[in-house]
Enzyme design. Structure first.
Site, PDB file in Angstrom:
ATOM      1  N   ARG A   1     -11.687  -8.301  -6.202  1.00 12.93           N
ATOM      2  CA  ARG A   1     -11.581  -9.055  -4.939  1.00 12.93           C
ATOM      3  C   ARG A   1     -12.086  -8.240  -3.748  1.00 12.93           C
ATOM      4  NH1 ARG A   1      -6.566 -10.583  -7.508  1.00 12.93           N
ATOM      5  NH2 ARG A   1      -5.940  -8.527  -6.823  1.00 12.93           N
ATOM      6  N   ILE A   2     -11.666  -6.979  -3.639  1.00 13.52           N
ATOM      7  CA  ILE A   2     -12.057  -6.176  -2.472  1.00 13.52           C
ATOM      8  C   ILE A   2     -13.532  -5.775  -2.578  1.00 13.52           C
ATOM      9  CG2 ILE A   2     -11.633  -4.032  -1.182  1.00 13.52           C
ATOM     10  CD1 ILE A   2      -8.647  -4.302  -2.077  1.00 13.52           C
TER      11      ILE A   2
ATOM     12  N   ARG B   1      -7.939   4.608  -4.051  1.00 16.24           N
ATOM     13  CA  ARG B   1      -6.754   5.429  -4.299  1.00 16.24           C
ATOM     14  C   ARG B   1      -7.152   6.887  -4.413  1.00 16.24           C
ATOM     15  NH1 ARG B   1      -3.721   2.390  -2.835  1.00 16.24           N
ATOM     16  NH2 ARG B   1      -1.873   1.481  -3.802  1.00 16.24           N
TER      17      ARG B   1
ATOM     18  N   GLU C   1      -1.597  12.620  -1.279  1.00 11.25           N
ATOM     19  CA  GLU C   1      -1.316  12.254   0.115  1.00 11.25           C
ATOM     20  C   GLU C   1       0.185  12.052   0.317  1.00 11.25           C
ATOM     21  OE1 GLU C   1      -3.921   8.712  -0.030  1.00 11.25           O
ATOM     22  OE2 GLU C   1      -2.149   7.558   0.470  1.00 11.25           O
TER      23      GLU C   1
ATOM     24  N   HIS D   1      -4.885   6.458   5.216  1.00 11.98           N
ATOM     25  CA  HIS D   1      -4.539   5.304   4.368  1.00 11.98           C
ATOM     26  C   HIS D   1      -4.181   4.068   5.212  1.00 11.98           C
ATOM     27  CE1 HIS D   1      -2.974   4.259   0.082  1.00 11.98           C
ATOM     28  NE2 HIS D   1      -3.390   3.173   0.700  1.00 11.98           N
TER      29      HIS D   1
HETATM   30  C1  8YV Z   1      -1.175  -0.293   1.379  1.00 12.00           C
HETATM   31  C2  8YV Z   1      -2.926  -0.173  -0.471  1.00 12.00           C
HETATM   32  O1  8YV Z   1      -1.192  -0.108   2.735  1.00 12.00           O
HETATM   33  O2  8YV Z   1      -2.378  -2.365  -1.131  1.00 12.00           O
HETATM   34  C3  8YV Z   1      -2.676  -1.235  -1.487  1.00 12.00           C
HETATM   35  O3  8YV Z   1      -2.784  -0.937  -2.689  1.00 12.00           O
HETATM   36  O4  8YV Z   1      -3.407   0.846  -0.796  1.00 12.00           O
HETATM   37  C4  8YV Z   1      -2.617  -0.385   0.960  1.00 12.00           C
HETATM   38  O5  8YV Z   1      -3.107  -1.613   1.359  1.00 12.00           O
HETATM   39  C5  8YV Z   1      -0.338   0.756   0.784  1.00 12.00           C
HETATM   40  O6  8YV Z   1      -0.425   0.811  -0.577  1.00 12.00           O
HETATM   41  C6  8YV Z   1       1.108   0.603   1.238  1.00 12.00           C
HETATM   42  O7  8YV Z   1       2.053   0.632   0.191  1.00 12.00           O
END
Ligand code: 8YV
Length: 323
Positions: A158-159, A240, A269, A287
């Site tokens: 999707r992204i 990630r 992180e 992040h």
């Molecule tokens: C979040 C992300 O902000 O959705 C995800 O997997 O990495 C980010 O959009 C983050 O994980 C907050 O828990």
């Protein structure tokens, strides 16, 4: 005494979401927004039926043995590598995530990183803020053209698709690599061509990562892959930490094996490798790719709706481990 199910919200969320949850649940929330240490988290979760958590909260088998009443954990994130899904399934704990609501916002931010890195925006701003600008120079902060460049996307989910669609306006050639090839219509909508990992690395001017983190994607980009990239190319990671081997990237940025990187995520992180701070050819963000006001609200709301559905109907909409 309240007969409502007890739930935990581990981090600060929007007030009306707490109100929504309080109608049906006895809510304990950590509105200080300081992450709980693992022992405090285990204690707070030990008598709860449900929890809304974030990526900094780890759910594993040892924790689950201390939470006999737990029925559901709802991640405010699409990624869920902080949760041992198999251990949850064994313990009959439902797990949910927040897919879909953050795709466009994360893609927008990926483009912010692409443009800032290619055009050396943060490096140039630091120079200006330091009072070093003594006038226009023809060869000052020469960057990489984004328009008409070749974009290489790892992961056309999707992204990744939302990132690809935005490349049309820049008249780019879009290549992608994925372990699962999407249907042909997705390739058409995205104007994206499937290539091998090696072809993507050697042909792309901009390599951007949109894969989930798992043992299979651990250090997907390491020394060997960085050496396969063009010396003029840039690497973007808004997926990630751990998908890129940070020490290898630092070395590649230092030796100019690649021209630059734009990073929203890091190994370990928030305690990322401090050597990144010594490099000028890297754009760094804490992040925040999904962090627009509207999207973070939608993520928290979706997690709350999953919690509500799980504890009232036993069938949350974004159930990752149906049993
Ligand atoms: C979040 C992300 O902000 O959705 C995800 O997997 O990495 C980010 O959009 C983050 O994980 C907050 O828990």
């Amino acid at each position: 005494m309240s007969s409502k199910p007890k739930v935990l919200v581990t981090r600060e969320v929007f007030d009306d979401i707490l109100e929504y949850l309080s109608q049906s649940f006895e809510v304990t929330s950590n509105q200080s927004d300081v992450p709980m240490d693992s022992e405090t988290f285990a204690q707070k979760l030990s008598d709860k039926e449900g929890a809304i958590i974030t990526l900094s909260d780890r759910i594993d088998a040892a924790l689950l043995t201390r939470c006999p009443n737990l029925k559901v954990v709802c991640n405010i994130a699409v990624g869920y590598n902080n949760i041992d899904l198999e251990a949850c399934t064994r313990a009959r704990v439902m797990v949910t995530n927040t897919p879909g609501v953050l795709d466009d916002t994360t893609a927008d931010f990926t483009w912010a990183l692409i443009l800032a890195t290619a055009r050396r925006l943060t490096e140039a701003e630091a120079y200006l803020r330091a009072g070093l600008w003594d006038g226009w120079k023809l060869k000052q902060f020469l960057g990489l053209d984004v328009h008409h460049a070749t974009l290489g996307i790892f992961g056309l989910g999707r992204i990744g698709q939302a990132v690809a669609k935005r490349a049309v306006g820049f008249e780019m050639k879009v290549l992608y690599h994925d372990v699962r090839q999407p249907p042909p219509e997705i390739e058409q909508i995205c104007h994206a061509h499937f290539v091998s990992k090696e072809e993507l690395l050697s042909q792309a001017d901009i390599v951007t990562l949109h894969v989930p983190y798992s043992p299979a994607t651990h250090h997907l980009i390491s020394k060997k892959e960085l050496q396969q990239m063009k010396p003029t190319a840039i690497l973007i990671n808004a997926s990630r930490g751990g998908v890129v081997e940070d020490a290898a990237l630092i070395e590649a940025l230092h030796t100019k094996t690649i021209a630059g990187a734009g990073l929203d995520v890091f190994e370990n992180e928030p305690k990322f490798n401090p050597k990144f701070l010594d490099l000028k050819n890297v754009v760094l963000a804490p992040h925040i790719a999904s962090s627009s006001r509207a999207t973070r609200y939608k993520m928290a709301r979706l997690a709350a709706e999953n919690l509500m559905a799980a504890l009232t109907r036993g069938n949350p909409p974004n159930w990752l481990n149906p049993f």
